[in-house]
Design an enzyme around this catalytic site. Sequence first.
Site, PDB file in Angstrom:
ATOM      1  N   HIS A  82       1.133  -1.187   0.218  1.00 27.36           N
ATOM      2  CA  HIS A  82       0.057   0.057   0.076  1.00 27.36           C
ATOM      3  C   HIS A  82       1.059   1.026   0.154  1.00 27.36           C
ATOM      4  O   HIS A  82       2.360   1.549   0.851  1.00 27.36           O
ATOM      5  CB  HIS A  82      -0.950   0.206   1.498  1.00 27.36           C
ATOM      6  CG  HIS A  82      -1.594   1.074   1.108  1.00 27.36           C
ATOM      7  ND1 HIS A  82      -3.375   1.790   0.927  1.00 27.36           N
ATOM      8  CD2 HIS A  82      -1.715   2.448   1.873  1.00 27.36           C
ATOM      9  CE1 HIS A  82      -3.348   2.931   0.660  1.00 27.36           C
ATOM     10  NE2 HIS A  82      -2.397   3.249   1.644  1.00 27.36           N
ATOM     11  N   ASP A 161     -15.553   1.363   6.360  1.00 29.34           N
ATOM     12  CA  ASP A 161     -15.018   2.008   5.883  1.00 29.34           C
ATOM     13  C   ASP A 161     -15.316   3.365   5.054  1.00 29.34           C
ATOM     14  O   ASP A 161     -15.180   4.973   4.949  1.00 29.34           O
ATOM     15  CB  ASP A 161     -13.357   1.669   5.428  1.00 29.34           C
ATOM     16  CG  ASP A 161     -12.213   2.834   4.440  1.00 29.34           C
ATOM     17  OD1 ASP A 161     -11.989   3.695   5.839  1.00 29.34           O
ATOM     18  OD2 ASP A 161     -12.052   2.926   3.445  1.00 29.34           O
ATOM     19  N   ARG A 168     -15.443  11.416   7.500  1.00 29.55           N
ATOM     20  CA  ARG A 168     -14.331  12.193   8.054  1.00 29.55           C
ATOM     21  C   ARG A 168     -14.298  13.587   6.919  1.00 29.55           C
ATOM     22  O   ARG A 168     -13.425  13.967   6.820  1.00 29.55           O
ATOM     23  CB  ARG A 168     -13.249  11.058   7.760  1.00 29.55           C
ATOM     24  CG  ARG A 168     -13.751  10.088   8.746  1.00 29.55           C
ATOM     25  CD  ARG A 168     -12.331   9.021   8.847  1.00 29.55           C
ATOM     26  NE  ARG A 168     -10.644   9.622   8.500  1.00 29.55           N
ATOM     27  CZ  ARG A 168      -9.750   9.396   7.634  1.00 29.55           C
ATOM     28  NH1 ARG A 168      -9.955   7.853   7.497  1.00 29.55           N
ATOM     29  NH2 ARG A 168      -8.546   9.604   7.385  1.00 29.55           N
ATOM     30  N   SER A 183      -8.548   2.844   8.350  1.00 26.09           N
ATOM     31  CA  SER A 183      -9.276   3.110   6.801  1.00 26.09           C
ATOM     32  C   SER A 183      -8.602   2.184   6.233  1.00 26.09           C
ATOM     33  O   SER A 183      -8.906   1.042   5.300  1.00 26.09           O
ATOM     34  CB  SER A 183      -9.116   4.258   6.742  1.00 26.09           C
ATOM     35  OG  SER A 183      -8.985   4.266   5.249  1.00 26.09           O
ATOM     36  N   LYS A 187      -9.354  -2.066   4.870  1.00 27.03           N
ATOM     37  CA  LYS A 187      -9.301  -2.962   3.049  1.00 27.03           C
ATOM     38  C   LYS A 187      -8.235  -3.727   2.517  1.00 27.03           C
ATOM     39  O   LYS A 187      -8.376  -4.878   1.692  1.00 27.03           O
ATOM     40  CB  LYS A 187      -9.119  -1.090   2.487  1.00 27.03           C
ATOM     41  CG  LYS A 187     -10.382  -0.366   2.314  1.00 27.03           C
ATOM     42  CD  LYS A 187     -10.582   1.304   1.378  1.00 27.03           C
ATOM     43  CE  LYS A 187      -9.931   1.549   2.585  1.00 27.03           C
ATOM     44  NZ  LYS A 187      -9.387   3.000   1.785  1.00 27.03           N
TER      45      LYS A 187
HETATM   46  N1  URA Z   1      -6.452   6.370   2.491  1.00 28.30           N
HETATM   47  C1  URA Z   1      -6.945   5.785   2.988  1.00 28.30           C
HETATM   48  O1  URA Z   1      -7.028   4.606   2.557  1.00 28.30           O
HETATM   49  N2  URA Z   1      -7.476   6.072   4.013  1.00 28.30           N
HETATM   50  C2  URA Z   1      -7.480   6.799   5.057  1.00 28.30           C
HETATM   51  O2  URA Z   1      -8.218   7.114   5.616  1.00 28.30           O
HETATM   52  C3  URA Z   1      -6.123   7.618   4.302  1.00 28.30           C
HETATM   53  C4  URA Z   1      -5.568   7.184   2.777  1.00 28.30           C
END
Ligand code: URA
Length: 429
Positions: A82, A161, A168, A183, A187
Site C-alpha cells: 500500500h 470504511d 471524515r 482505514s 481494506k
Molecule cells: N487512504 C485511506 O485508504 N484511508 C485514509 O484514511 C487515508 C488514505
Amino acid sequence: MIPAQLICKKRDGGELSADEIRAFIAGVTDGTLRDYQIAAMLMAIFFRGLSGAELATWADAMTRSGDVLDLSSIPRAKVDKHSTGGVGDKISIPLAPAVAACGVAVPMVSGRGLGHTGGTLDKLESIPGFSVNLSIERFIEQTGRLGTCLIGQTERIAPADKSLYALRDVTGTVESVPLIASSIMSKKLAEGIDGLVLDCKVGRGAFMKTIDRAKELCAAIAQIGHAAGKRVTCVLTAMDEPIGRTIGNALEIRESIEVLRGGGPADTRELTCVLGGEMLVLGGVVPDAAAGAARIAEVLANGAALEVFRQVVAAQGGNPEVCDSPGRVLPKAAHRQELSLPPGTITAIDSEKLGLAALLLGAGRVRKEDVIDPAAGLVVDAYVGEVIGKDAPPSVLLHHNLPEGDARVTNARALILGAFFLSLIHISE
Ligand code: URA
C-alpha cells in the site's frame, strides 16, 4: 449501546471496550447510527486518539464489516503493498507482476485518484478494454493462476470504511493517524493477505508532510497488522519530486511498461525493486531485502515480469499489444505543448502543484463523479539538482485535449512554473 455515552467516554479520554467498539462499527455498517453521532465520535477520536487495544479492535471491526477474502486455495504466500499516495506513483503496475513472477502472489485491491494524486485503477483503465470490475471469484481464480490480479474496491470489502471516510472527508477528521491507519488496514486485511509492505511517502506532495508523522502512521499500521497476525514492513520514501517523469494515466502506463522492460527512469525502477524486495522477504522466498531487490531487478530485465503483465492485461480484457507497442495502443492527446523553465538550478519541486496541473488538464478528478481524460497529463523532464541552461530544451510537456484558449491550460502552466524552486544563475550574453 447508547451512542452518546460512548461518544462522551471517548471525548473525556476514556478507553472504549472491545464490545463497545464492535457495537459502534456495527451501527456504522448497518446504518442505525446517525451521521452526527458518527461524526462526533470521529472528532473525539481525532482529539483523544485510540489506545493500542482500541486501535486493533477498531480496525478489526472495520475489516469484518464486510467480507474477508479466503485465499487459502492459493498455495503461494500472499503479500500486498500500500502506498500513501504520491504524484506520478505508478509503482503498483510494474510491482505486482514482478513480485508475482518471483513466486509471491499479489492480490491487489486498489483505489481511484482523487485530488492531486492518481489512482492505479484509472491508470490501468487507460489500456483499452482493461476491466477492474471483476467478481471476487474471478479475482481469487486469477490471483491463483497468474499470481496477481488488480481490481477496485467492491461493496463487500470493508463497507464501514466507506461510510466513515465519507464523513471524515466533510468533518475535518481525515488527518488522524488512528483513523487513517484503520482505514488503510481494514481494506488490506479484508484482502486475505499474509503480509503487507507500506510505502509511506513523506514530504511536499505527500499525505504525511514530516518524518515524525510518517513514523507515527507506520507504527499504527504495524500495530494493527501484528494484532491481526500479519507480517508488516514499512518503508519511508521521499516525495520531494514526482515519481518518474510522467503524471497522467496513459503516460504512466507507458512509463510502467518501460520499467517492465528493464528500463524506465532510475527512481521508478529503484522503488519497484526496493518495495518488491521487501515483499519477497515477507513472502519467504528470499533471505533479505537486498536479495529480494536483486530478484526483482532480474525479472524486470529478463522479461518475466512483462510476461506476467501481458497475461494479466489479456485476462482482464485489455489489449495485450500494449506491452509491445504502447504508443499505438494507448490514447494520445491532441495537443502537446512545451513549457520552458527559466535558467537556474532546480533546488526543489512541489509535486502537489504538478499533480494539480495534470488534474486541470483532465488527468484527475475534483469530485468523485468527474470523468478523467486518460491521455492528459505531463511529462516532466526536470529533476532536483538539475541545472537548466539558457539554451536547454523545454522541461515540461503538457498533454491535453482542451480547446485553444481554455483557462485550465493557462492555470496549469502557472502551477507548473510555481512548482519549481530555482536558484537563479546569471548567464552573461
Ligand atoms: N487512504 C485511506 O485508504 N484511508 C485514509 O484514511 C487515508 C488514505
